[in-house]
Design an enzyme around this catalytic site. Structure first.
Site, PDB file in Angstrom:
ATOM      1  N   MET A  97      43.765  32.241  37.262  1.00  0.00           N
ATOM      2  CA  MET A  97      43.430  33.631  37.111  1.00  0.00           C
ATOM      3  C   MET A  97      44.829  34.334  37.536  1.00  0.00           C
ATOM      4  O   MET A  97      45.171  34.561  38.554  1.00  0.00           O
ATOM      5  CB  MET A  97      42.354  34.233  38.006  1.00  0.00           C
ATOM      6  CG  MET A  97      41.234  33.542  37.544  1.00  0.00           C
ATOM      7  SD  MET A  97      39.986  33.762  39.088  1.00  0.00           S
ATOM      8  CE  MET A  97      39.743  35.513  38.847  1.00  0.00           C
ATOM      9  N   ILE A 155      39.284  29.821  44.897  1.00  0.00           N
ATOM     10  CA  ILE A 155      40.378  29.511  45.758  1.00  0.00           C
ATOM     11  C   ILE A 155      41.450  30.734  45.803  1.00  0.00           C
ATOM     12  O   ILE A 155      41.757  31.159  44.809  1.00  0.00           O
ATOM     13  CB  ILE A 155      41.179  28.333  45.245  1.00  0.00           C
ATOM     14  CG1 ILE A 155      40.103  27.212  45.401  1.00  0.00           C
ATOM     15  CG2 ILE A 155      42.347  27.831  46.117  1.00  0.00           C
ATOM     16  CD1 ILE A 155      40.567  25.755  44.395  1.00  0.00           C
ATOM     17  N   GLY A 185      43.495  38.032  41.369  1.00  0.00           N
ATOM     18  CA  GLY A 185      44.054  36.654  40.618  1.00  0.00           C
ATOM     19  C   GLY A 185      43.571  35.415  41.580  1.00  0.00           C
ATOM     20  O   GLY A 185      42.817  35.451  42.599  1.00  0.00           O
ATOM     21  N   SER A 186      44.314  34.259  41.473  1.00  0.00           N
ATOM     22  CA  SER A 186      43.956  32.814  42.085  1.00  0.00           C
ATOM     23  C   SER A 186      43.344  31.864  41.203  1.00  0.00           C
ATOM     24  O   SER A 186      43.764  31.928  39.921  1.00  0.00           O
ATOM     25  CB  SER A 186      43.474  32.901  43.372  1.00  0.00           C
ATOM     26  OG  SER A 186      43.546  31.845  44.146  1.00  0.00           O
ATOM     27  N   ARG A 187      42.448  30.953  41.470  1.00  0.00           N
ATOM     28  CA  ARG A 187      41.929  30.102  40.644  1.00  0.00           C
ATOM     29  C   ARG A 187      40.592  29.761  40.887  1.00  0.00           C
ATOM     30  O   ARG A 187      40.029  29.869  42.244  1.00  0.00           O
ATOM     31  CB  ARG A 187      43.003  28.709  40.419  1.00  0.00           C
ATOM     32  CG  ARG A 187      42.724  27.767  41.532  1.00  0.00           C
ATOM     33  CD  ARG A 187      43.729  27.071  41.610  1.00  0.00           C
ATOM     34  NE  ARG A 187      43.111  25.551  41.457  1.00  0.00           N
ATOM     35  CZ  ARG A 187      43.877  24.407  41.394  1.00  0.00           C
ATOM     36  NH1 ARG A 187      45.128  24.463  41.470  1.00  0.00           N
ATOM     37  NH2 ARG A 187      43.199  23.210  41.442  1.00  0.00           N
TER      38      ARG A 187
END
Length: 217
Positions: A97, A155, A185-187
């Site tokens: 993301m 995460i 964001g991130s994942r």
């Protein structure tokens, strides 16, 4: 544009900070500097605002489908050993993301949360190989009424340093319903049965709550 509830505090702080900066500039800076600050402040506020947008999504409810838990880009599709819950091999599908994506997280399937754990940790960049095991994260396992269990992780990354979740062990969830939010964001990693049919490929950009990531056999 609808704003997500997680953005209320951040947007308020942003408005106050920008107002203070521009008030100081009004007293001490030249007209040119004031105008530049106004423009930069407006742009910065719009960037922060888009982080917390909440679009309307229509989820195609189907017990055989695994729906994308987030907007973003598919960066990993591989067979791995999942060691926290299943202790066997699974297909990992990871969605990165970016700060430009919607940051809402959606339940990939309906069922009951059979496992939940929050892990404090590091803030490695989200595409780092060890981010799945070393970064701050949550691990959620949802069990469908047909017995199928799917594990997924929120995460944190180098920029995203706050994970929000709205479920716990025993929570009954519906496919496409919000289960959390990752600020900036991130994942998210999905761990699917080995016989699942994967409908995406590396580089695809799924839509959270709508795109069918995989089909269960």
């Amino acid at each position: 544009m609808t704003i997500h509830k997680e953005g209320t505090g951040t947007l308020l702080i942003t408005i106050i900070a920008l107002a203070a900066i521009n008030a100081i500039a009004w007293f001490y800076a030249s007209d040119l500097v004031q105008n530049i600050l106004w423009i930069l402040s407006a742009l910065f506020f719009l960037i922060v605002l888009q982080f917390f947008r909440k679009p309307t999504r229509k989820t195609p409810i189907n017990p055989q489908h695994i729906i994308a838990p987030a907007d973003g880009k598919v960066v990993v599709i591989e067979e791995v050993m999942e060691t926290e819950y299943f202790n066997d091999k699974r297909i990992q599908v990871s969605i990165f993301m970016s700060p430009l994506n919607v940051h809402i997280n959606f339940n990939p399937l309906s069922g009951i949360v059979s496992y939940f754990k929050y892990h404090p940790g590091k803030y490695l960049v989200a595409w780092h190989p060890k981010s799945s095991t070393d970064n701050e994260r949550t691990t959620i396992v949802t069990k469908h009424e047909n017995g199928t269990e799917v594990l997924f992780r929120q995460i944190a990354g180098a920029l995203a340093r706050r994970i929000c979740w709205y479920v716990d062990k025993g929570t009954v969830v519906t496919q496409g319903q919000e289960f959390g939010f990752i600020k900036f964001g991130s994942r998210i990693d999905l761990y699917l049965p080995l016989d699942a049919k994967i409908n995406v490929k590396i580089g695809d950009k799924p839509i959270g709550g709508e795109t069918v990531i995989a089909e269960l056999c």
